[in-house]
Write a protein that holds these residues in place. Structure first.
Motif, PDB file in Angstrom:
ATOM      1  N   MET A  53       0.839  -1.203   0.000  1.00 38.99           N
ATOM      2  CA  MET A  53       0.000   0.000   0.000  1.00 38.99           C
ATOM      3  C   MET A  53       0.871   1.248   0.000  1.00 38.99           C
ATOM      4  O   MET A  53       1.950   1.273   0.587  1.00 38.99           O
ATOM      5  N   LEU A  54       0.385   2.291  -0.668  1.00 41.86           N
ATOM      6  CA  LEU A  54       1.082   3.575  -0.687  1.00 41.86           C
ATOM      7  C   LEU A  54       0.887   4.284   0.645  1.00 41.86           C
ATOM      8  O   LEU A  54      -0.163   4.148   1.285  1.00 41.86           O
ATOM      9  N   ILE A  55       1.887   5.051   1.048  1.00 43.31           N
ATOM     10  CA  ILE A  55       1.792   5.812   2.307  1.00 43.31           C
ATOM     11  C   ILE A  55       0.548   6.695   2.289  1.00 43.31           C
ATOM     12  O   ILE A  55      -0.192   6.757   3.271  1.00 43.31           O
ATOM     13  N   GLY A  56       0.295   7.352   1.164  1.00 42.76           N
ATOM     14  CA  GLY A  56      -0.890   8.202   1.045  1.00 42.76           C
ATOM     15  C   GLY A  56      -2.175   7.433   1.283  1.00 42.76           C
ATOM     16  O   GLY A  56      -3.104   7.929   1.921  1.00 42.76           O
ATOM     17  N   GLU A  57      -2.254   6.219   0.773  1.00 47.39           N
ATOM     18  CA  GLU A  57      -3.427   5.364   0.953  1.00 47.39           C
ATOM     19  C   GLU A  57      -3.587   4.972   2.424  1.00 47.39           C
ATOM     20  O   GLU A  57      -4.688   4.996   2.970  1.00 47.39           O
ATOM     21  N   ILE A  58      -2.466   4.645   3.065  1.00 51.00           N
ATOM     22  CA  ILE A  58      -2.489   4.261   4.477  1.00 51.00           C
ATOM     23  C   ILE A  58      -2.988   5.425   5.337  1.00 51.00           C
ATOM     24  O   ILE A  58      -3.791   5.234   6.253  1.00 51.00           O
ATOM     25  N   LEU A  59      -2.538   6.630   5.020  1.00 53.25           N
ATOM     26  CA  LEU A  59      -2.975   7.804   5.779  1.00 53.25           C
ATOM     27  C   LEU A  59      -4.435   8.138   5.514  1.00 53.25           C
ATOM     28  O   LEU A  59      -5.128   8.645   6.400  1.00 53.25           O
ATOM     29  N   SER A  60      -4.921   7.851   4.304  1.00 50.29           N
ATOM     30  CA  SER A  60      -6.330   8.129   4.012  1.00 50.29           C
ATOM     31  C   SER A  60      -7.247   7.127   4.711  1.00 50.29           C
ATOM     32  O   SER A  60      -8.388   7.447   5.024  1.00 50.29           O
TER      33      SER A  60
ATOM     34  N   ASP B  81      -6.734   5.964   7.763  1.00 50.25           N
ATOM     35  CA  ASP B  81      -6.853   6.556   9.091  1.00 50.25           C
ATOM     36  C   ASP B  81      -5.636   7.448   9.338  1.00 50.25           C
ATOM     37  O   ASP B  81      -4.510   6.955   9.343  1.00 50.25           O
ATOM     38  N   PRO B  82      -5.871   8.748   9.520  1.00 48.11           N
ATOM     39  CA  PRO B  82      -4.747   9.665   9.760  1.00 48.11           C
ATOM     40  C   PRO B  82      -3.922   9.306  10.992  1.00 48.11           C
ATOM     41  O   PRO B  82      -2.762   9.690  11.105  1.00 48.11           O
ATOM     42  N   GLY B  83      -4.483   8.535  11.914  1.00 45.69           N
ATOM     43  CA  GLY B  83      -3.756   8.102  13.100  1.00 45.69           C
ATOM     44  C   GLY B  83      -2.562   7.219  12.764  1.00 45.69           C
ATOM     45  O   GLY B  83      -1.644   7.079  13.572  1.00 45.69           O
ATOM     46  N   ASN B  84      -2.569   6.638  11.573  1.00 43.51           N
ATOM     47  CA  ASN B  84      -1.431   5.826  11.151  1.00 43.51           C
ATOM     48  C   ASN B  84      -0.166   6.667  11.028  1.00 43.51           C
ATOM     49  O   ASN B  84       0.936   6.147  11.184  1.00 43.51           O
ATOM     50  N   ALA B  85      -0.305   7.963  10.781  1.00 39.26           N
ATOM     51  CA  ALA B  85       0.862   8.848  10.675  1.00 39.26           C
ATOM     52  C   ALA B  85       1.641   8.861  11.983  1.00 39.26           C
ATOM     53  O   ALA B  85       2.875   8.843  11.974  1.00 39.26           O
ATOM     54  N   MET B  86       0.939   8.865  13.103  1.00 38.37           N
ATOM     55  CA  MET B  86       1.606   8.889  14.400  1.00 38.37           C
ATOM     56  C   MET B  86       2.425   7.612  14.606  1.00 38.37           C
ATOM     57  O   MET B  86       3.544   7.654  15.105  1.00 38.37           O
ATOM     58  N   ILE B  87       1.879   6.474  14.192  1.00 34.40           N
ATOM     59  CA  ILE B  87       2.600   5.204  14.322  1.00 34.40           C
ATOM     60  C   ILE B  87       3.872   5.244  13.482  1.00 34.40           C
ATOM     61  O   ILE B  87       4.944   4.853  13.946  1.00 34.40           O
ATOM     62  N   LEU B  88       3.754   5.736  12.256  1.00 30.50           N
ATOM     63  CA  LEU B  88       4.927   5.825  11.385  1.00 30.50           C
ATOM     64  C   LEU B  88       5.969   6.774  11.966  1.00 30.50           C
ATOM     65  O   LEU B  88       7.154   6.464  11.989  1.00 30.50           O
TER      66      LEU B  88
ATOM     67  N   GLU C  53       4.909   6.492  -2.273  1.00 31.46           N
ATOM     68  CA  GLU C  53       5.859   5.423  -1.980  1.00 31.46           C
ATOM     69  C   GLU C  53       5.130   4.320  -1.222  1.00 31.46           C
ATOM     70  O   GLU C  53       4.282   4.599  -0.380  1.00 31.46           O
ATOM     71  N   SER C  54       5.447   3.067  -1.531  1.00 31.16           N
ATOM     72  CA  SER C  54       4.809   1.975  -0.799  1.00 31.16           C
ATOM     73  C   SER C  54       5.399   1.894   0.605  1.00 31.16           C
ATOM     74  O   SER C  54       6.516   2.360   0.850  1.00 31.16           O
ATOM     75  N   LEU C  55       4.653   1.275   1.502  1.00 32.12           N
ATOM     76  CA  LEU C  55       5.136   1.098   2.866  1.00 32.12           C
ATOM     77  C   LEU C  55       6.429   0.285   2.867  1.00 32.12           C
ATOM     78  O   LEU C  55       7.368   0.602   3.587  1.00 32.12           O
ATOM     79  N   GLU C  56       6.480  -0.729   2.036  1.00 28.10           N
ATOM     80  CA  GLU C  56       7.683  -1.561   1.963  1.00 28.10           C
ATOM     81  C   GLU C  56       8.889  -0.746   1.499  1.00 28.10           C
ATOM     82  O   GLU C  56       9.976  -0.848   2.066  1.00 28.10           O
ATOM     83  N   GLU C  57       8.707   0.100   0.476  1.00 28.50           N
ATOM     84  CA  GLU C  57       9.799   0.944  -0.015  1.00 28.50           C
ATOM     85  C   GLU C  57      10.268   1.921   1.056  1.00 28.50           C
ATOM     86  O   GLU C  57      11.467   2.085   1.272  1.00 28.50           O
ATOM     87  N   ALA C  58       9.317   2.553   1.711  1.00 30.18           N
ATOM     88  CA  ALA C  58       9.659   3.527   2.751  1.00 30.18           C
ATOM     89  C   ALA C  58      10.392   2.853   3.912  1.00 30.18           C
ATOM     90  O   ALA C  58      11.369   3.387   4.428  1.00 30.18           O
TER      91      ALA C  58
END
Length: 73
Positions: free
Chosen positions: A9-16, A18-25, A41-46
């Motif tokens: 999944m793309l970081i943008g998709e993950i944040l969309s 639930d924005p709370g995922n940003a805090m975990i990252l 960028e995909s989560l794996e790439e990041a």
């Protein structure tokens, strides 16, 4: 049922999801989540760029989403 996060999944998709995922990252050391280029960028790439364990990130975010869903019921 809560949506689940996967490594492709793309970081943008993950944040969309639930924005709370940003805090975990960010707590994991990925402070670039607000950068426009990170959104595509995909989560794996990041995780690879930052030397992080992608499976741990996935577990943390999916646990967060499941707990949040549980609390909403």
């Amino acid at each position: 049922m809560a949506q689940t996060i996967s490594k492709d999944m793309l970081i943008g998709e993950i944040l969309s999801i639930d924005p709370g995922n940003a805090m975990i990252l960010m707590q994991s050391g990925m402070h670039c989540v607000g950068c426009p280029s990170s959104q595509m960028e995909s989560l794996e790439e990041a995780a690879m760029v930052h030397g992080m364990d992608v499976d741990q990130l996935i577990n943390d975010m999916n646990d967060y989403l499941a707990l949040k869903e549980e609390q909403e019921q």
